[in-house]
Enzyme design. Sequence first.
Site, PDB file in Angstrom:
ATOM      1  N   CYS A  66       2.000  -7.129  -4.824  1.00 51.34           N
ATOM      2  CA  CYS A  66       3.086  -7.656  -4.878  1.00 51.34           C
ATOM      3  C   CYS A  66       3.889  -7.525  -3.434  1.00 51.34           C
ATOM      4  O   CYS A  66       4.822  -8.221  -3.250  1.00 51.34           O
ATOM      5  CB  CYS A  66       4.008  -7.648  -6.062  1.00 51.34           C
ATOM      6  SG  CYS A  66       4.816  -5.996  -6.107  1.00 51.34           S
ATOM      7  N   GLU A  83      -5.145   2.985  10.794  1.00 52.66           N
ATOM      8  CA  GLU A  83      -3.935   3.203  11.076  1.00 52.66           C
ATOM      9  C   GLU A  83      -3.575   4.221  12.059  1.00 52.66           C
ATOM     10  O   GLU A  83      -4.534   4.927  12.602  1.00 52.66           O
ATOM     11  CB  GLU A  83      -3.776   4.410   9.788  1.00 52.66           C
ATOM     12  CG  GLU A  83      -2.384   4.413   8.943  1.00 52.66           C
ATOM     13  CD  GLU A  83      -2.388   5.461   7.989  1.00 52.66           C
ATOM     14  OE1 GLU A  83      -1.508   5.948   7.484  1.00 52.66           O
ATOM     15  OE2 GLU A  83      -3.554   5.682   7.517  1.00 52.66           O
ATOM     16  N   CYS A 119       2.601  -1.926  -2.238  1.00 53.14           N
ATOM     17  CA  CYS A 119       1.698  -2.341  -3.389  1.00 53.14           C
ATOM     18  C   CYS A 119       0.956  -3.747  -2.764  1.00 53.14           C
ATOM     19  O   CYS A 119       1.449  -4.539  -2.211  1.00 53.14           O
ATOM     20  CB  CYS A 119       2.564  -2.868  -4.595  1.00 53.14           C
ATOM     21  SG  CYS A 119       1.475  -3.847  -5.783  1.00 53.14           S
ATOM     22  N   ASP A 168      -6.490   5.037  -2.342  1.00 49.01           N
ATOM     23  CA  ASP A 168      -7.048   4.683  -0.942  1.00 49.01           C
ATOM     24  C   ASP A 168      -7.392   3.309  -0.608  1.00 49.01           C
ATOM     25  O   ASP A 168      -7.322   2.826   0.251  1.00 49.01           O
ATOM     26  CB  ASP A 168      -8.006   5.632  -0.658  1.00 49.01           C
ATOM     27  CG  ASP A 168      -7.854   7.255  -0.930  1.00 49.01           C
ATOM     28  OD1 ASP A 168      -6.578   7.531  -0.585  1.00 49.01           O
ATOM     29  OD2 ASP A 168      -8.599   8.168  -1.054  1.00 49.01           O
ATOM     30  N   ASP A 181      -9.057   3.238   5.687  1.00 52.86           N
ATOM     31  CA  ASP A 181      -8.067   4.245   5.315  1.00 52.86           C
ATOM     32  C   ASP A 181      -8.665   5.593   4.930  1.00 52.86           C
ATOM     33  O   ASP A 181      -9.840   5.762   4.524  1.00 52.86           O
ATOM     34  CB  ASP A 181      -6.974   3.843   4.142  1.00 52.86           C
ATOM     35  CG  ASP A 181      -6.157   4.999   3.913  1.00 52.86           C
ATOM     36  OD1 ASP A 181      -5.208   4.921   4.933  1.00 52.86           O
ATOM     37  OD2 ASP A 181      -5.947   5.627   2.833  1.00 52.86           O
TER      38      ASP A 181
HETATM   39 ZN   LIG Z   1       3.203  -4.466  -7.303  1.00 54.86          ZN
END
Ligand SMILES: [Zn+2]
Length: 253
Positions: free
Chosen positions: A195, A139, A192, A221, A50
């Site tokens: 999760c 990306e 995230c 990053d 990234d």
């Molecule tokens: Zn999370």
Amino acid sequence: MIDLGRFHIYSATLTQRAGRWTVSLTGVATELHQVERSRSNRHPVPVGVDRGIISLCVAADADGIPFESFEGVTTLKQALTKLKSANQALARTTPGSKGRQRARARLATRHRKVANTRRHLVHQASKALVDRCQVLVIEDLNVAGMVRNKHLARSISDAAMGELSRQLIYKATWHGVEVRVANRFFPSSKMCSGCGEVKSDLDLSTRTYSCGACGLVIDRDLNAAINLARWQPKEPSPSILLDPRRAELLSTA
Ligand SMILES: [Zn+2]
């Protein structure tokens, strides 16, 4: 390679830019040695790369092991600051004066310095990544969005990342390394890595990602690099990804 007859020069072009001469050679090189092409000690799992805002780029694998963080944005920022003051100095001189000539020469030197610094840093990073990874995930950069960006460090980083993508793709082809380009709508920064919760908004000045769902606090990053490392192509098509025209599209420098 020239001495060993492994590179044949077809043409040479001389260019003069800002008082400096450059020779560019065009030719054909033999294939790289097999050992060089397929190193066995490369990182076996995909590594996400990234663009960093403080560093040039941040790389990590899916397990969150930070692979490498390449320095460089600060150096580029300093070079740009000097370029800006050379620009202002030129504006203060009288047209046609000796002082103006000198200021113009100084400005040209500063321009060259910025270009050389960027090229050098990006070559170092792309070489290290291609030498040490088997699969790289980058990306797909939104070029239009980058031009609109007014945040200095971010725009430096974007420009460098565009050039890094271009170099990674051509160097990867030489060394038999796979480069995957994640869809530009993939929320690598906003998701995230703990999760999978996706934030609706993430300000550029927010350096740390903190998840409201699972409580994870991680460098912004690094979080994005981990997400990229986990990205899976829906239809694997490495031949398209390694198309040189594709590399042109990704290049912004
Ligand atoms: Zn999370």
